[in-house]
Design a protein around this motif. Structure first.
Motif, PDB file in Angstrom:
ATOM      1  N   THR B 243      86.227 -22.311  23.717  1.00 48.22           N
ATOM      2  CA  THR B 243      86.093 -21.016  24.256  1.00 48.22           C
ATOM      3  C   THR B 243      86.752 -19.810  23.532  1.00 48.22           C
ATOM      4  N   ALA B 244      87.272 -20.271  22.398  1.00 47.57           N
ATOM      5  CA  ALA B 244      87.765 -19.011  21.503  1.00 47.57           C
ATOM      6  C   ALA B 244      86.699 -18.096  21.076  1.00 47.57           C
ATOM      7  N   THR B 245      85.623 -18.490  20.798  1.00 44.08           N
ATOM      8  CA  THR B 245      84.347 -17.935  20.558  1.00 44.08           C
ATOM      9  C   THR B 245      83.054 -18.134  21.753  1.00 44.08           C
ATOM     10  N   ARG B 246      82.196 -17.182  21.774  1.00 44.70           N
ATOM     11  CA  ARG B 246      81.384 -17.417  23.042  1.00 44.70           C
ATOM     12  C   ARG B 246      80.743 -18.450  22.918  1.00 44.70           C
ATOM     13  N   ASN B 247      80.147 -18.778  21.850  1.00 49.03           N
ATOM     14  CA  ASN B 247      79.522 -20.066  21.431  1.00 49.03           C
ATOM     15  C   ASN B 247      79.985 -20.651  20.063  1.00 49.03           C
ATOM     16  N   THR B 248      79.279 -21.715  19.665  1.00 54.43           N
ATOM     17  CA  THR B 248      79.784 -22.267  18.496  1.00 54.43           C
ATOM     18  C   THR B 248      78.667 -22.234  17.546  1.00 54.43           C
ATOM     19  N   LEU B 249      78.727 -21.481  16.544  1.00 54.02           N
ATOM     20  CA  LEU B 249      77.636 -21.200  15.306  1.00 54.02           C
ATOM     21  C   LEU B 249      77.491 -22.483  14.757  1.00 54.02           C
TER      22      LEU B 249
ATOM     23  N   SER D 211      89.009 -31.144  20.350  1.00 54.04           N
ATOM     24  CA  SER D 211      90.078 -30.550  21.064  1.00 54.04           C
ATOM     25  C   SER D 211      89.742 -28.953  20.755  1.00 54.04           C
ATOM     26  N   THR D 212      90.099 -28.212  21.552  1.00 52.09           N
ATOM     27  CA  THR D 212      90.277 -26.631  21.377  1.00 52.09           C
ATOM     28  C   THR D 212      91.098 -26.236  20.094  1.00 52.09           C
ATOM     29  N   ILE D 213      90.933 -24.980  19.841  1.00 55.14           N
ATOM     30  CA  ILE D 213      91.890 -24.649  18.774  1.00 55.14           C
ATOM     31  C   ILE D 213      93.058 -24.188  19.166  1.00 55.14           C
ATOM     32  N   GLN D 214      93.121 -23.876  20.645  1.00 56.80           N
ATOM     33  CA  GLN D 214      94.392 -23.584  21.052  1.00 56.80           C
ATOM     34  C   GLN D 214      95.186 -25.056  21.135  1.00 56.80           C
ATOM     35  N   GLU D 215      94.682 -26.008  21.451  1.00 57.84           N
ATOM     36  CA  GLU D 215      95.200 -27.332  21.385  1.00 57.84           C
ATOM     37  C   GLU D 215      95.701 -27.875  20.253  1.00 57.84           C
ATOM     38  N   TRP D 216      94.829 -27.456  19.160  1.00 56.74           N
ATOM     39  CA  TRP D 216      95.087 -27.997  17.833  1.00 56.74           C
ATOM     40  C   TRP D 216      96.315 -27.041  17.411  1.00 56.74           C
ATOM     41  N   LEU D 217      96.568 -25.808  17.818  1.00 55.71           N
ATOM     42  CA  LEU D 217      97.678 -25.057  17.295  1.00 55.71           C
ATOM     43  C   LEU D 217      98.815 -25.483  17.931  1.00 55.71           C
ATOM     44  N   ASN D 247      78.891 -34.677  13.414  1.00 60.06           N
ATOM     45  CA  ASN D 247      79.624 -34.050  14.325  1.00 60.06           C
ATOM     46  C   ASN D 247      79.108 -32.505  13.833  1.00 60.06           C
ATOM     47  N   THR D 248      79.495 -31.417  14.594  1.00 62.37           N
ATOM     48  CA  THR D 248      79.128 -30.118  14.299  1.00 62.37           C
ATOM     49  C   THR D 248      80.305 -29.419  13.687  1.00 62.37           C
ATOM     50  N   LEU D 249      80.183 -28.963  12.335  1.00 61.05           N
ATOM     51  CA  LEU D 249      81.110 -28.074  11.903  1.00 61.05           C
ATOM     52  C   LEU D 249      81.348 -26.735  12.648  1.00 61.05           C
ATOM     53  N   ASP D 250      82.498 -26.725  12.968  1.00 65.89           N
ATOM     54  CA  ASP D 250      82.873 -25.168  13.646  1.00 65.89           C
ATOM     55  C   ASP D 250      83.410 -24.144  12.702  1.00 65.89           C
ATOM     56  N   VAL D 251      82.604 -23.908  11.853  1.00 66.73           N
ATOM     57  CA  VAL D 251      82.828 -22.868  10.938  1.00 66.73           C
ATOM     58  C   VAL D 251      83.409 -21.548  11.459  1.00 66.73           C
ATOM     59  N   SER D 252      83.452 -21.181  12.611  1.00 68.97           N
ATOM     60  CA  SER D 252      84.059 -19.855  13.408  1.00 68.97           C
ATOM     61  C   SER D 252      85.544 -20.359  13.251  1.00 68.97           C
ATOM     62  N   ALA D 253      85.936 -21.366  13.204  1.00 68.57           N
ATOM     63  CA  ALA D 253      87.489 -21.837  13.276  1.00 68.57           C
ATOM     64  C   ALA D 253      87.965 -21.231  12.316  1.00 68.57           C
ATOM     65  N   ILE D 254      87.370 -20.825  11.085  1.00 66.06           N
ATOM     66  CA  ILE D 254      88.132 -20.308  10.066  1.00 66.06           C
ATOM     67  C   ILE D 254      88.776 -18.872  10.509  1.00 66.06           C
ATOM     68  N   LEU D 260      94.738 -16.012  14.563  1.00 64.77           N
ATOM     69  CA  LEU D 260      95.792 -16.442  15.314  1.00 64.77           C
ATOM     70  C   LEU D 260      97.012 -17.094  14.874  1.00 64.77           C
ATOM     71  N   SER D 261      96.854 -17.380  13.520  1.00 61.28           N
ATOM     72  CA  SER D 261      98.210 -18.376  13.013  1.00 61.28           C
ATOM     73  C   SER D 261      98.012 -17.719  11.307  1.00 61.28           C
ATOM     74  N   HIS D 262      99.376 -18.114  11.033  1.00 57.66           N
ATOM     75  CA  HIS D 262      99.626 -17.845   9.598  1.00 57.66           C
ATOM     76  C   HIS D 262      99.234 -19.144   8.802  1.00 57.66           C
ATOM     77  N   LEU D 263      98.938 -20.241   9.299  1.00 54.48           N
ATOM     78  CA  LEU D 263      98.920 -21.666   8.586  1.00 54.48           C
ATOM     79  C   LEU D 263      97.686 -21.462   7.881  1.00 54.48           C
ATOM     80  N   PRO D 264      97.553 -22.336   6.527  1.00 61.17           N
ATOM     81  CA  PRO D 264      96.523 -22.419   5.855  1.00 61.17           C
ATOM     82  C   PRO D 264      95.248 -23.380   6.726  1.00 61.17           C
ATOM     83  N   VAL D 265      94.146 -23.125   6.434  1.00 61.74           N
ATOM     84  CA  VAL D 265      93.344 -23.998   7.298  1.00 61.74           C
ATOM     85  C   VAL D 265      92.132 -24.400   6.021  1.00 61.74           C
ATOM     86  N   ILE D 266      91.691 -25.477   6.081  1.00 63.01           N
ATOM     87  CA  ILE D 266      90.844 -26.187   5.103  1.00 63.01           C
ATOM     88  C   ILE D 266      89.657 -26.926   5.851  1.00 63.01           C
ATOM     89  N   ILE D 267      88.630 -27.176   5.181  1.00 63.83           N
ATOM     90  CA  ILE D 267      87.514 -27.737   5.768  1.00 63.83           C
ATOM     91  C   ILE D 267      87.025 -29.089   4.991  1.00 63.83           C
TER      92      ILE D 267
END
Lengths: 336, 336, 336, 336
Positions: B243-249, D211-217, D247-254, D260-267
């Motif tokens: 839910t952080a984005t409206r949809n997932t690209l 997992s949602t991005i919030q749960e991950w954090l 799976n579906t890569l959630d590129v928006s997570a970047i 939201l966070s100061h932590l590094p994020v890799i793919i």
């Protein structure tokens, strides 16, 4: 509706925003904290467009407190709606069973199935004339002549009929149909919904494959806002990651809808699972959970059905299922 | 196509089934094991309806080996399709940028934005005239008069235009539109797709919120089967639990489509995220991954947009994004 | 297992591949078509790793025909497994009700709830000692001393107990527990599953939030492959896009599991919905659909529960639910 | 945090609730409307358990305004964290490439791949010693001896190493590992996270499949709350309905994580797609969108890999990918 303002927001812009809200007859309560300021908006917020507010420079987030639908909302209409489908009542304690073939294929096929489902206790005949198919190369339905056959089957059996509309331009062909079905893929075909709102014909609104319950009720609101309050909701499975069934039946939708809305809600376990042998257990689950009815695909010869054969019951299987559904409904009535 | 037979199947029914398959010009290879018998069907299976076979008594399961689409299939059309949109090429190495406001609101708003996006390098103007809105109480677009304003903006700027059709009955209003958009909610409005197939007007087909890539290509096939090969695909985010984005690209859709199909595929990061500040990074991701273009919402005053303000870029933000997109495209060209 | 070869594959590599397959006692049937060649592999394919085959140069795709699990597979064990949980039978017609508080909080709280659920007809006591919580700042359970209180409640009431293990290092504390629960988040904690397979202690295996039914059965297979056949499956809602309920109860999992496996399957409507007032309708749905039991959260004072209060029933609500569940079970028995 | 009270709530219970909140040093702002009363809670709400409040009789709903995590929150730590992995910097502008085989299989295989990825520009060596496999019958990894081989490869190549831990009891074997990976299936193995929090060893935390991005954090917060701030996040695809990719890569997570966070994020595009030929386009997308690094599976002979061969690149493909990634990173640096 609650508006969370950004830290260090521009006071003048806030004043403009307050005046705009007050012009819409909303009262504003402000809570000032160390890290954030919160506005509580009180009044009729169903016509307030959240996205307009979210786009403001000074706003961090908007949270809706009350539902964005009114006509479909149980808060404003506490009593259950009872729809009248050509003499068959649906909702408010009246359990409806809509059964018949996925596609209308011929006079003989349809009447044979119609007599059989009537004998087993169904009170509405279903049958597809216009068929939404994923492939352009698959059978697309008998279209107008399919509706003719449905009307004929109604004359023979006395059962009211339900069939799906796929496009506004076919609306005239549905003049004598008792209940017009809007399919899952058209749940957000807003032009179609608006036009059906101007009619007084009952509408069976299937839930979209990836529609939330709130979006589904908003689509019902489209029809009701036009003046047509004869809406029946139909849950038919949502799309998830699970592949053992074609879709995943959201049985929780029954108590959720019962709480949020006064509209009847029925269940279609045939499309939800796509597998004939799972239809009966899910029909029983739906009856036990408080659904107002069922929609079931029945075919005299599933192996020769021109569409969705794997999920169709034979008349004998349907009759067996109906016996068990009655037992569950009886137990439910006694126990609740 | 592979058919797995049930153990202890009726030999006579199998013979009937073999004859039915052979009548469709399919060759059959049989593998007999201890626990199962497998039939391999060889020939043109794109017109074979799996569900008919799955419904047979003797069949346990059916697995498709080849894709059910032909016109949209790269196997049969190895070269990239290049669409011509009022003079702008899309696909086959031609990167298109479609930009403009979510909704057409007025002559001044539209021309102001159109001039700005042209100056920044966009080559197609987007703008919504008919607007699909979840709520019946939200702004529904300027409709026919919105299209008039788009045509006027085209005269002023020279940019070809793209705008969304919501219902067949409005088709006449789109006679002078360069590219007709079919929205995500109408991706499986098959009557609309068929009619657009009879036209020669280019169609921008957005992916449905819960549509698989195969279903999306089948919808393209609907248009192409009617004779219209000018189809551009547009990924705009799918519905997931996040839910952080409206949809997932679904950025993976780019290489998958490039492999399966010869049609151009563009990305709409505005609708995919619903958040203006995520649009630029996703636009860069799309360009790097090999998309054939972008569709971007730009508004001269997002805070006053009548629709989707939170996801609109200002002209200045758009211009900045375009600079970075060009740099990525340049690097890609050099490096690949 | 079916292997689809690439067009124009290297014949020598194919020969190597055939020899490798034959060395694994698999028989090979080859179907040669114009566009593709298909190999049908016959024999015990449960130990064949699909991904090894998919990685071969000459292979386009692999399709599994038979299930990758054996011990959990009904094909090889047609009779229902009946688990014995400290004297309470689960499965094969024995309906179990596991009830109690989400978290063990104190001697008084636990015994009060235990007596109440026993009086209402529950036959197994549940209670969380080790609690998996999303936030490190939330109450983490009474841990070892929670298990002490559960054992005490068993002495007082005679009810066998079920409680969740979160890590292998706590295994010793579970020596006297009747049924060890593996939570949804640990469904694929394979080291834990393997170790539980070396025990003979019954295991309640909850389905992961995004696990397919096949993955769930593969996790059961992990336990059973170690020699422990006392596995009970528990569906507790899967993660979907819908937010009206915490998760979406997959009620279809009941008939699907009944078909694929001989293991008992129970339903947890408390975690599936997260809302106390939806628990009863879903419990009735589960009973009607053929579940082997229920797991229900009950708290003497939900408003003061230290965890998951919103989804807990009061003892009075639980007793009411039990009456209705009995009625549904009675009707089901009569009608089927 | 905002609390919406029920209509006609008990005033005395409200007073008790206010006192309970004040005891937690929260300030309360009340907004009284016609249909609802809203409480705005101001102060440190990260330690307030929403579910306790939601369970109260007088409460209709709770909405969180501020994030439930603190240590991982950029609001409280505005500067990017830069992790030091055996001399290799990750985050804050330092782009890391972790590459190597899915599974460690032998000395020769590992050193061959390690030399190759180093030559192509990778700065951290990956390799699985303990392997989480869906099937108990699949290769489970070389375990402790796999870690020995990784340490040897580090001596030979000088590359720091990252490898996955599956259970706390193996922690001693990881004493010399540079970066401990917590896999997607263990993202909510809270006992493991807590223990890693007591270490000072850097942790690579993969996102759970659902997992949602919030749960991950929140899972990162578990580690950080124990005192270990060396956390790197890794997006590796989420589970959706789409089956064209594993799976579906959630590129928006970047961009979301960057905000939201100061932590590094890799793919990790290898696991996200499961298909080697999609790895390069997604690696480029990740680099363009602002990721802090990549994790890539490389195998000297993918067709003979004991695990996940279909998604592994050959050294030559990896080297080609690295050239393009550099070009994209260069363009990004210039353009931003």
């Amino acid at each position: 509706m609650i508006v969370i303002l950004k830290q260090n927001h521009d006071r003048q812009k806030l004043e403009e925003f307050r005046r705009w809200l007050e012009a819409q007859s909303l009262m504003i309560h402000e809570s000032v904290g160390m890290h954030s300021t919160i506005l509580g908006l009180v009044g009729d917020t169903s016509r307030v467009d959240e996205s307009l507010i979210e786009a403001l420079d000074i706003v961090e987030a908007v949270r809706r407190v009350s539902e964005p639908y009114k006509m479909a909302n149980r808060k404003f209409h506490p009593l259950d709606t009872v729809a009248d489908i050509g003499g068959a009542a649906v909702g408010g304690g009246h359990f409806a069973v809509m059964a018949g073939p996925c596609s209308v294929e011929s006079h003989d096929q349809l009447c044979c199935v119609a007599e059989a489902v009537k004998a087993a206790g169904a009170n509405i005949l279903r049958g597809g004339a216009f068929k939404p198919r994923t492939s352009p190369y698959a059978f697309q339905g008998m279209r107008e002549s399919g509706i003719e056959l449905l009307l004929e089957a109604r004359r023979v059996t006395g059962l009211p009929i339900v069939t799906e509309i796929m496009d506004l331009q076919h609306l005239d062909s549905f003049a004598d149909v008792d209940l017009i079905q809007v399919g899952a893929r058209n749940m957000q075909n807003f032009e179609l919904l608006k036009e059906l709102g101007h009619s007084r014909k009952p509408v069976l609104l299937k839930r979209g494959l990836s529609s939330t319950i709130q979006e589904w009720l908003m689509s019902a609101e489209y029809i009701m806002a036009g003046g047509n309050e004869n809406v029946i909701l139909c849950e038919r499975g949502i799309r998830t990651f699970e592949t053992a069934t074609r879709n995943t039946l959201d049985v929780s939708a029954i108590p959720v809808i019962k709480e949020l809305s006064h509209l009847p809600v029925i269940i279609d376990p045939s499309h939800a699972t796509g597998v004939a042998r799972y239809v009966k257990p899910l029909a029983l689950a739906a009856a036990a959970a408080g659904a107002d009815g069922l929609m079931i695909e029945v075919h005299n010869d599933p192996a020769k059905a021109m569409c969705d054969g794997p999920q169709s019951l034979t008349p004998a299987q349907f009759s067996d299922m109906m016996g068990s559904v009655s037992a569950i409904l009886g137990a439910r009535e006694q126990a609740l």
